[in-house]
Design a protein around this motif. Structure first.
Motif, PDB file in Angstrom:
ATOM      1  N   UNK A  29      42.195  26.891  36.813  1.00  0.00           N
ATOM      2  CA  UNK A  29      41.675  28.225  36.556  1.00  0.00           C
ATOM      3  C   UNK A  29      41.817  29.124  37.777  1.00  0.00           C
ATOM      4  N   UNK A  30      41.649  30.407  37.554  1.00  0.00           N
ATOM      5  CA  UNK A  30      41.613  31.381  38.639  1.00  0.00           C
ATOM      6  C   UNK A  30      40.454  30.981  39.550  1.00  0.00           C
ATOM      7  N   UNK A  31      40.649  30.984  40.866  1.00  0.00           N
ATOM      8  CA  UNK A  31      39.585  30.549  41.773  1.00  0.00           C
ATOM      9  C   UNK A  31      38.311  31.389  41.623  1.00  0.00           C
ATOM     10  N   UNK A  32      37.182  30.762  41.774  1.00  0.00           N
ATOM     11  CA  UNK A  32      35.887  31.446  41.672  1.00  0.00           C
ATOM     12  C   UNK A  32      35.451  31.933  43.053  1.00  0.00           C
ATOM     13  N   UNK A  33      36.175  32.896  43.594  1.00  0.00           N
ATOM     14  CA  UNK A  33      35.828  33.443  44.898  1.00  0.00           C
ATOM     15  C   UNK A  33      34.542  34.219  44.792  1.00  0.00           C
ATOM     16  N   UNK A  34      33.666  34.010  45.751  1.00  0.00           N
ATOM     17  CA  UNK A  34      32.352  34.656  45.738  1.00  0.00           C
ATOM     18  C   UNK A  34      32.238  35.665  46.873  1.00  0.00           C
ATOM     19  N   UNK A  35      31.325  36.596  46.705  1.00  0.00           N
ATOM     20  CA  UNK A  35      31.050  37.547  47.777  1.00  0.00           C
ATOM     21  C   UNK A  35      32.163  38.548  47.974  1.00  0.00           C
ATOM     22  N   UNK A  36      32.012  39.380  48.962  1.00  0.00           N
ATOM     23  CA  UNK A  36      32.995  40.418  49.259  1.00  0.00           C
ATOM     24  C   UNK A  36      33.762  40.112  50.533  1.00  0.00           C
ATOM     25  N   UNK A  37      33.779  38.859  50.943  1.00  0.00           N
ATOM     26  CA  UNK A  37      34.394  38.502  52.217  1.00  0.00           C
ATOM     27  C   UNK A  37      35.917  38.612  52.196  1.00  0.00           C
ATOM     28  N   UNK A  38      36.527  38.471  51.032  1.00  0.00           N
ATOM     29  CA  UNK A  38      37.981  38.436  50.938  1.00  0.00           C
ATOM     30  C   UNK A  38      38.546  39.851  50.849  1.00  0.00           C
ATOM     31  N   UNK A  39      39.236  40.335  51.910  1.00  0.00           N
ATOM     32  CA  UNK A  39      39.742  41.713  51.923  1.00  0.00           C
ATOM     33  C   UNK A  39      41.160  41.846  51.364  1.00  0.00           C
ATOM     34  N   UNK A  40      41.511  41.064  50.365  1.00  0.00           N
ATOM     35  CA  UNK A  40      42.880  41.024  49.856  1.00  0.00           C
ATOM     36  C   UNK A  40      43.408  42.392  49.444  1.00  0.00           C
ATOM     37  N   UNK A  41      44.621  42.683  49.895  1.00  0.00           N
ATOM     38  CA  UNK A  41      45.366  43.865  49.459  1.00  0.00           C
ATOM     39  C   UNK A  41      46.500  43.452  48.531  1.00  0.00           C
ATOM     40  N   UNK A  42      47.023  42.235  48.742  1.00  0.00           N
ATOM     41  CA  UNK A  42      48.131  41.736  47.933  1.00  0.00           C
ATOM     42  C   UNK A  42      47.787  40.339  47.438  1.00  0.00           C
ATOM     43  N   UNK A  43      47.819  40.173  46.119  1.00  0.00           N
ATOM     44  CA  UNK A  43      47.530  38.884  45.506  1.00  0.00           C
ATOM     45  C   UNK A  43      48.623  38.569  44.503  1.00  0.00           C
ATOM     46  N   UNK A  44      49.362  37.500  44.754  1.00  0.00           N
ATOM     47  CA  UNK A  44      50.450  37.079  43.867  1.00  0.00           C
ATOM     48  C   UNK A  44      50.279  35.600  43.527  1.00  0.00           C
ATOM     49  N   UNK A  45      50.118  35.335  42.229  1.00  0.00           N
ATOM     50  CA  UNK A  45      49.980  33.967  41.721  1.00  0.00           C
ATOM     51  C   UNK A  45      50.918  33.742  40.545  1.00  0.00           C
ATOM     52  N   UNK A  46      51.967  34.523  40.456  1.00  0.00           N
ATOM     53  CA  UNK A  46      52.863  34.498  39.297  1.00  0.00           C
ATOM     54  C   UNK A  46      53.610  33.183  39.147  1.00  0.00           C
ATOM     55  N   UNK A  47      54.013  32.915  37.909  1.00  0.00           N
ATOM     56  CA  UNK A  47      54.903  31.805  37.574  1.00  0.00           C
ATOM     57  C   UNK A  47      54.350  30.457  38.027  1.00  0.00           C
ATOM     58  N   UNK A  48      53.147  30.183  37.552  1.00  0.00           N
ATOM     59  CA  UNK A  48      52.510  28.883  37.735  1.00  0.00           C
ATOM     60  C   UNK A  48      52.026  28.428  36.367  1.00  0.00           C
ATOM     61  N   UNK A  49      51.062  27.544  36.346  1.00  0.00           N
ATOM     62  CA  UNK A  49      50.493  27.063  35.092  1.00  0.00           C
ATOM     63  C   UNK A  49      48.990  27.301  35.076  1.00  0.00           C
ATOM     64  N   UNK A  50      48.572  28.437  35.632  1.00  0.00           N
ATOM     65  CA  UNK A  50      47.153  28.777  35.685  1.00  0.00           C
ATOM     66  C   UNK A  50      46.686  29.190  34.299  1.00  0.00           C
ATOM     67  N   UNK A  51      45.427  28.899  33.985  1.00  0.00           N
ATOM     68  CA  UNK A  51      44.934  29.129  32.634  1.00  0.00           C
ATOM     69  C   UNK A  51      43.489  29.589  32.636  1.00  0.00           C
ATOM     70  N   UNK A  52      43.006  29.876  31.456  1.00  0.00           N
ATOM     71  CA  UNK A  52      41.623  30.298  31.299  1.00  0.00           C
ATOM     72  C   UNK A  52      41.492  31.800  31.485  1.00  0.00           C
ATOM     73  N   UNK A  53      40.272  32.245  31.475  1.00  0.00           N
ATOM     74  CA  UNK A  53      40.037  33.679  31.627  1.00  0.00           C
ATOM     75  C   UNK A  53      40.050  34.064  33.106  1.00  0.00           C
ATOM     76  N   UNK A  54      40.268  35.339  33.328  1.00  0.00           N
ATOM     77  CA  UNK A  54      40.216  35.877  34.682  1.00  0.00           C
ATOM     78  C   UNK A  54      38.743  36.163  34.965  1.00  0.00           C
ATOM     79  N   UNK A  55      38.137  35.514  35.952  1.00  0.00           N
ATOM     80  CA  UNK A  55      36.688  35.596  36.144  1.00  0.00           C
ATOM     81  C   UNK A  55      36.229  36.911  36.769  1.00  0.00           C
ATOM     82  N   UNK A  56      34.935  37.162  36.669  1.00  0.00           N
ATOM     83  CA  UNK A  56      34.323  38.345  37.257  1.00  0.00           C
ATOM     84  C   UNK A  56      34.534  38.395  38.767  1.00  0.00           C
ATOM     85  N   UNK A  57      34.837  37.272  39.378  1.00  0.00           N
ATOM     86  CA  UNK A  57      35.065  37.231  40.827  1.00  0.00           C
ATOM     87  C   UNK A  57      36.196  38.164  41.250  1.00  0.00           C
ATOM     88  N   UNK A  58      37.112  38.473  40.344  1.00  0.00           N
ATOM     89  CA  UNK A  58      38.209  39.392  40.698  1.00  0.00           C
ATOM     90  C   UNK A  58      37.671  40.795  40.994  1.00  0.00           C
TER      91      UNK A  58
END
Length: 171
Positions: free
Chosen positions: A64-93
């Motif tokens: 599944x999409x990682x359950x990142x918590x809090x606002x510590x992650x300052x990501x500007x670019x996130x690429x996870x394309x072309x894998x076998x990830x599944x499930x819903x995209x969590x509120x953590x996004x």
């Protein structure tokens, strides 16, 4: 001197994403794309307080999409394309609403809808194609005035094309 960039893309690395990378507290770029890495995306990535670019595309990652918590992650670019990830995209996004500029989750098995709290204001490119996302087209991008690319193709969205899509074409 501490490591700030790790670029291991385009090799033949196998195995899981090594936990030793969790100790690289000054890391701002992690590119592991185009390898043969497998397993789940580790949750410790969410604790990397300086990470602004993460690319794990084109591997054999699952789960599944990682359950990142809090606002510590300052990501500007996130690429996870072309894998076998599944499930819903969590509120953590939603923790990425402020700074996210580039998002590519295409060619996975994500399903459901985007969380209603996901309203990124700085996004320029969104690639969510070739998943199993469904429901009405999300309004998440209606306030993204800097949006240049919106690729939601090959999903299961339904209903009317929202007015914000038409408005974006005339900006």
């Amino acid at each position: 001197m501490s490591l700030s960039e790790v670029r291991l893309d385009g090799n033949n690395f196998t195995g899981v994403i090594p936990n030793v990378l969790a100790n690289c507290s000054d890391l701002y770029l992690l590119d592991l794309s185009n390898n043969y890495l497998f397993g789940e995306i580790p949750s410790w990535i969410g604790n990397m307080s300086r990470l602004i670019a993460l690319d794990v595309s084109r591997n054999i990652l699952f789960g599944r999409f990682p359950q990142w918590r809090g606002n510590a992650l300052p990501l500007e670019q996130l690429a996870m394309a072309d894998n076998q990830l599944e499930g819903s995209i969590p509120r953590a996004i939603c923790n990425l609403n402020e700074g996210l500029i580039f998002l590519d989750l295409s060619m996975n098995n994500f399903s459901g809808t985007l969380p209603s709290c996901f309203k990124p204001v700085s996004l320029r490119e969104v690639h969510l194609s070739r998943n199993m996302l469904q429901g009405p087209l999300p309004n998440a991008f209606c306030d993204s005035s800097s949006l240049v690319t919106l690729d939601l193709s090959y999903n299961h969205f339904k209903g009317n094309i929202p007015l914000f899509v038409i408005a974006l074409m005339h900006v």
